[in-house]
Design a protein around this motif. Sequence first.
Motif, PDB file in Angstrom:
ATOM      1  N   CYS B 178       0.812  -1.219   0.000  1.00  0.00           N
ATOM      2  CA  CYS B 178       0.000   0.000   0.000  1.00  0.00           C
ATOM      3  C   CYS B 178       0.846   1.269   0.000  1.00  0.00           C
ATOM      4  O   CYS B 178       1.802   1.382   0.751  1.00  0.00           O
ATOM      5  CB  CYS B 178      -0.937   0.004   1.197  1.00  0.00           C
ATOM      6  SG  CYS B 178      -2.103  -1.354   1.119  1.00  0.00           S
ATOM      7  N   LEU B 179       0.458   2.193  -0.847  1.00  0.00           N
ATOM      8  CA  LEU B 179       1.176   3.466  -0.949  1.00  0.00           C
ATOM      9  C   LEU B 179       0.407   4.602  -0.303  1.00  0.00           C
ATOM     10  O   LEU B 179       0.978   5.527   0.246  1.00  0.00           O
ATOM     11  CB  LEU B 179       1.382   3.828  -2.420  1.00  0.00           C
ATOM     12  CG  LEU B 179       2.358   2.971  -3.202  1.00  0.00           C
ATOM     13  CD1 LEU B 179       2.265   3.312  -4.682  1.00  0.00           C
ATOM     14  CD2 LEU B 179       3.769   3.201  -2.697  1.00  0.00           C
ATOM     15  N   ARG B 180      -0.913   4.542  -0.405  1.00  0.00           N
ATOM     16  CA  ARG B 180      -1.712   5.695  -0.004  1.00  0.00           C
ATOM     17  C   ARG B 180      -2.187   5.647   1.443  1.00  0.00           C
ATOM     18  O   ARG B 180      -2.547   6.676   2.001  1.00  0.00           O
ATOM     19  CB  ARG B 180      -2.901   5.850  -0.948  1.00  0.00           C
ATOM     20  CG  ARG B 180      -2.484   6.386  -2.317  1.00  0.00           C
ATOM     21  CD  ARG B 180      -3.663   6.475  -3.249  1.00  0.00           C
ATOM     22  NE  ARG B 180      -3.339   7.243  -4.453  1.00  0.00           N
ATOM     23  CZ  ARG B 180      -2.647   6.754  -5.469  1.00  0.00           C
ATOM     24  NH1 ARG B 180      -2.206   5.522  -5.436  1.00  0.00           N
ATOM     25  NH2 ARG B 180      -2.388   7.509  -6.528  1.00  0.00           N
ATOM     26  N   ILE B 181      -2.224   4.457   2.037  1.00  0.00           N
ATOM     27  CA  ILE B 181      -2.685   4.371   3.424  1.00  0.00           C
ATOM     28  C   ILE B 181      -1.630   4.978   4.329  1.00  0.00           C
ATOM     29  O   ILE B 181      -0.466   4.570   4.300  1.00  0.00           O
ATOM     30  CB  ILE B 181      -2.962   2.903   3.825  1.00  0.00           C
ATOM     31  CG1 ILE B 181      -4.109   2.360   2.971  1.00  0.00           C
ATOM     32  CG2 ILE B 181      -3.303   2.802   5.314  1.00  0.00           C
ATOM     33  CD1 ILE B 181      -4.404   0.890   3.200  1.00  0.00           C
ATOM     34  N   TYR B 182      -2.006   5.999   5.091  1.00  0.00           N
ATOM     35  CA  TYR B 182      -1.012   6.615   5.977  1.00  0.00           C
ATOM     36  C   TYR B 182      -1.394   6.439   7.436  1.00  0.00           C
ATOM     37  O   TYR B 182      -0.611   6.691   8.330  1.00  0.00           O
ATOM     38  CB  TYR B 182      -0.826   8.097   5.647  1.00  0.00           C
ATOM     39  CG  TYR B 182      -1.875   8.996   6.254  1.00  0.00           C
ATOM     40  CD1 TYR B 182      -3.127   9.106   5.671  1.00  0.00           C
ATOM     41  CD2 TYR B 182      -1.623   9.713   7.420  1.00  0.00           C
ATOM     42  CE1 TYR B 182      -4.104   9.893   6.220  1.00  0.00           C
ATOM     43  CE2 TYR B 182      -2.602  10.510   7.987  1.00  0.00           C
ATOM     44  CZ  TYR B 182      -3.831  10.602   7.387  1.00  0.00           C
ATOM     45  OH  TYR B 182      -4.801  11.388   7.944  1.00  0.00           O
ATOM     46  N   SER B 183      -2.633   5.966   7.679  1.00  0.00           N
ATOM     47  CA  SER B 183      -3.060   5.809   9.061  1.00  0.00           C
ATOM     48  C   SER B 183      -4.091   4.690   9.147  1.00  0.00           C
ATOM     49  O   SER B 183      -5.049   4.646   8.380  1.00  0.00           O
ATOM     50  CB  SER B 183      -3.654   7.138   9.540  1.00  0.00           C
ATOM     51  OG  SER B 183      -4.165   6.992  10.835  1.00  0.00           O
ATOM     52  N   LEU B 184      -3.850   3.767  10.068  1.00  0.00           N
ATOM     53  CA  LEU B 184      -4.742   2.619  10.252  1.00  0.00           C
ATOM     54  C   LEU B 184      -5.098   2.529  11.721  1.00  0.00           C
ATOM     55  O   LEU B 184      -4.214   2.425  12.575  1.00  0.00           O
ATOM     56  CB  LEU B 184      -3.998   1.340   9.890  1.00  0.00           C
ATOM     57  CG  LEU B 184      -4.112   0.761   8.493  1.00  0.00           C
ATOM     58  CD1 LEU B 184      -3.261  -0.501   8.407  1.00  0.00           C
ATOM     59  CD2 LEU B 184      -5.551   0.438   8.133  1.00  0.00           C
ATOM     60  N   ILE B 185      -6.387   2.571  12.011  1.00  0.00           N
ATOM     61  CA  ILE B 185      -6.811   2.461  13.401  1.00  0.00           C
ATOM     62  C   ILE B 185      -7.754   1.274  13.527  1.00  0.00           C
ATOM     63  O   ILE B 185      -8.814   1.243  12.890  1.00  0.00           O
ATOM     64  CB  ILE B 185      -7.507   3.750  13.894  1.00  0.00           C
ATOM     65  CG1 ILE B 185      -6.540   4.930  13.835  1.00  0.00           C
ATOM     66  CG2 ILE B 185      -8.015   3.594  15.326  1.00  0.00           C
ATOM     67  CD1 ILE B 185      -6.738   5.824  12.676  1.00  0.00           C
ATOM     68  N   PHE B 186      -7.329   0.267  14.296  1.00  0.00           N
ATOM     69  CA  PHE B 186      -8.208  -0.866  14.566  1.00  0.00           C
ATOM     70  C   PHE B 186      -8.818  -0.644  15.936  1.00  0.00           C
ATOM     71  O   PHE B 186      -8.105  -0.615  16.939  1.00  0.00           O
ATOM     72  CB  PHE B 186      -7.421  -2.179  14.526  1.00  0.00           C
ATOM     73  CG  PHE B 186      -6.936  -2.527  13.150  1.00  0.00           C
ATOM     74  CD1 PHE B 186      -7.795  -3.104  12.218  1.00  0.00           C
ATOM     75  CD2 PHE B 186      -5.622  -2.272  12.769  1.00  0.00           C
ATOM     76  CE1 PHE B 186      -7.352  -3.426  10.942  1.00  0.00           C
ATOM     77  CE2 PHE B 186      -5.178  -2.585  11.487  1.00  0.00           C
ATOM     78  CZ  PHE B 186      -6.041  -3.163  10.574  1.00  0.00           C
ATOM     79  N   HIS B 187     -10.132  -0.460  15.969  1.00  0.00           N
ATOM     80  CA  HIS B 187     -10.767  -0.187  17.253  1.00  0.00           C
ATOM     81  C   HIS B 187     -11.474  -1.425  17.801  1.00  0.00           C
ATOM     82  O   HIS B 187     -11.569  -2.444  17.136  1.00  0.00           O
ATOM     83  CB  HIS B 187     -11.689   1.040  17.172  1.00  0.00           C
ATOM     84  CG  HIS B 187     -12.837   0.930  16.237  1.00  0.00           C
ATOM     85  ND1 HIS B 187     -14.133   1.024  16.635  1.00  0.00           N
ATOM     86  CD2 HIS B 187     -12.884   0.766  14.900  1.00  0.00           C
ATOM     87  CE1 HIS B 187     -14.930   0.921  15.586  1.00  0.00           C
ATOM     88  NE2 HIS B 187     -14.197   0.757  14.520  1.00  0.00           N
TER      89      HIS B 187
END
Lengths: 300, 362
Positions: B178-187
Amino acid sequence: MILIISKKQETTTNEVIKWLLAMGKKFIRVQEDEVFEIKTKEKRIYIESDRNCFYLDEISSVWYRRGGLKFKNFHYDNHSVNIHMQEHQHWLHDYVIKTLESKKHINKQSNSAVNKLFVLEQAKKTGLDVPEYYLAENTCDVVLDKTIIKPLTGNITIDAYQNYGESIMYTHVIDRQEEDSFFITFFQEKIEKDFEIRSFYLNGRFFSTAIISQNDERTKTDFRKYNLEKPNRNVRYNLPIEIERKTRQLMELLDINCGSIDFIKSEEKFYFLEVNTVGQFLGVSSMCNYGAEKAIAEYL
Amino acid sequence: MRYFNLFSDILITKGVNRILISDLQRNYSELQSLELNNIIEELKSNSIEDVFALYDQESKEMLQEYLNFLVEKEYGFITENSWDENFPPLQTDFSDSSTISNIFIETADLMFSPQLVQSIENLGIRHLVIYCESKLSLMDFLTLEDTFNDSCLESIEIFSLYHEDVNDDFVKKLDEKCLRIYSLIFHKCDNAAFEVTDTFKFNLVFTDQHLKINSCGKVDLKYFETNMLKVLEAINHNSCLHKKIGIDINGNIKNCPAMCNSFGNINTTTLEEAILHEDFKKYWNLTKSGIQICKDCEFRNICTDCRAFTEQTHKNNDGLDISKPLKCGYNPYTSQWEEWSLNPLKQKAIQSYSMQQLNYDA
């Protein structure tokens, strides 16, 4: 129709294109891997590559950013025919380039690469202050700690040298003599600076930025050695009208209407350092809210 | 005579009791006294010597300390004979080539219609935030990345439900592809499968909280960001809604998914059509100086604002809600931060949003 000659994934080009889209201006982007063939249809000339095809008379303005238009060159078995056909093709290619460059443009493929030595000579002619410089093959005449060296090349990076991926050749102060002679090298008087000024120049207009780095040992001789903890202050600056006038004259002499121009301010004097036609200027521009990319899109 | 020159990228925002000094170059803000502000103001029209002459012996020491502070922080510099007139002020106009810069999508999956993807391209949208209440597979993420492969979209932030497939390997694969994902939050994650290190291209967060759409809108120091573009936008426009668009879980196109007003459904209306609605941009030019209480606050130029949840106390002549954000616990008149949800004056508004079940501390 606007013609943009650039390279793939070139940030400045991308940002200008976003503005062209917002302004509803049509454009064609040519990249370094395209090779064109010159053709005609109903007495009109058009050029064609795998990605693009357009009539010369469709183009209203041209932005030469990087790379260049390349043409297919055909070879012929018969030696005499080949000699003739090489010249024939040369003039056709030359005509296409000249025709495009005669339109409204930002920089030209034919003269965008500037010779630093020649530029310095021309700058002196316009009356700009230029730090003393000379070429030498040894350090006999070098005044230690008061002389710098820097590359004469446009590209200041070196790839894959001594296990480094990419190295940058920074401006460097000479602090010791070399015993041996070496390849002819550019030496220049080191100027004690108050600060540096980088001006983005577009068709007579200056967008100048003072780059204040003197408080920081790391960036004293070359502001590109960034200090990430405490970055240089880049703030709007107005060059004196007289300096702008002389610089404008220089750019006209060089027949370049867009570029980044570096100066050093030292007390009352503004020393001209160099012109760069292909550098990245958006970072400095955005810190001053100049909107250089918008200005380019508006001009085209 | 010596003169103090304030750098043009230093922005001073005056509040009731304090000032906020924002360094727009170094992306940093700090609170200072009104006293310092008075000195800075005096130094704009008087030489340093003349300003010193205004103060008695005791205050001169304080003045010297303030001056040293300003120079040490590199907020300005001193010149002889006069101010350096070659340093013009910063122009505070804001320009952005995008028609819409951010889109917030509340969705059950990561499948977007070709029409929506085309609209995102047409509007020049740079940033996408996705809020998802379901469990997403690695394939879902990769398909999403692929969807925007050739687009002008620059960044993607995703909030999604944690599940046990999200392990080290899962995240490594995402990082590779992935190039565009800059933030991933798993809640809603009680027990993260691995320790998060700082080695990925994106920012990765596992949180045990169950985030909801109405968790948004909290105004707090930790969300404030000093950044030239954000500040210029806030000076000229509404920092919450300007150039933003949202799609809620039912496909309704809104200014923000947490707001009521819908401008059509994504199944029948394009984003381009929705933004032409006469009310779509009505909040875009409501700056903090037009909002009650906020207009007196020293944080107004770095504040995130919120037009979805407000105290519902004031409307202006155009019918715009100009009340303070509900989830702001700051009182600029006392300079005190308090827990917003306990404020008795806010209870009526809290009930009207039926937020009793809100989690307060995201």
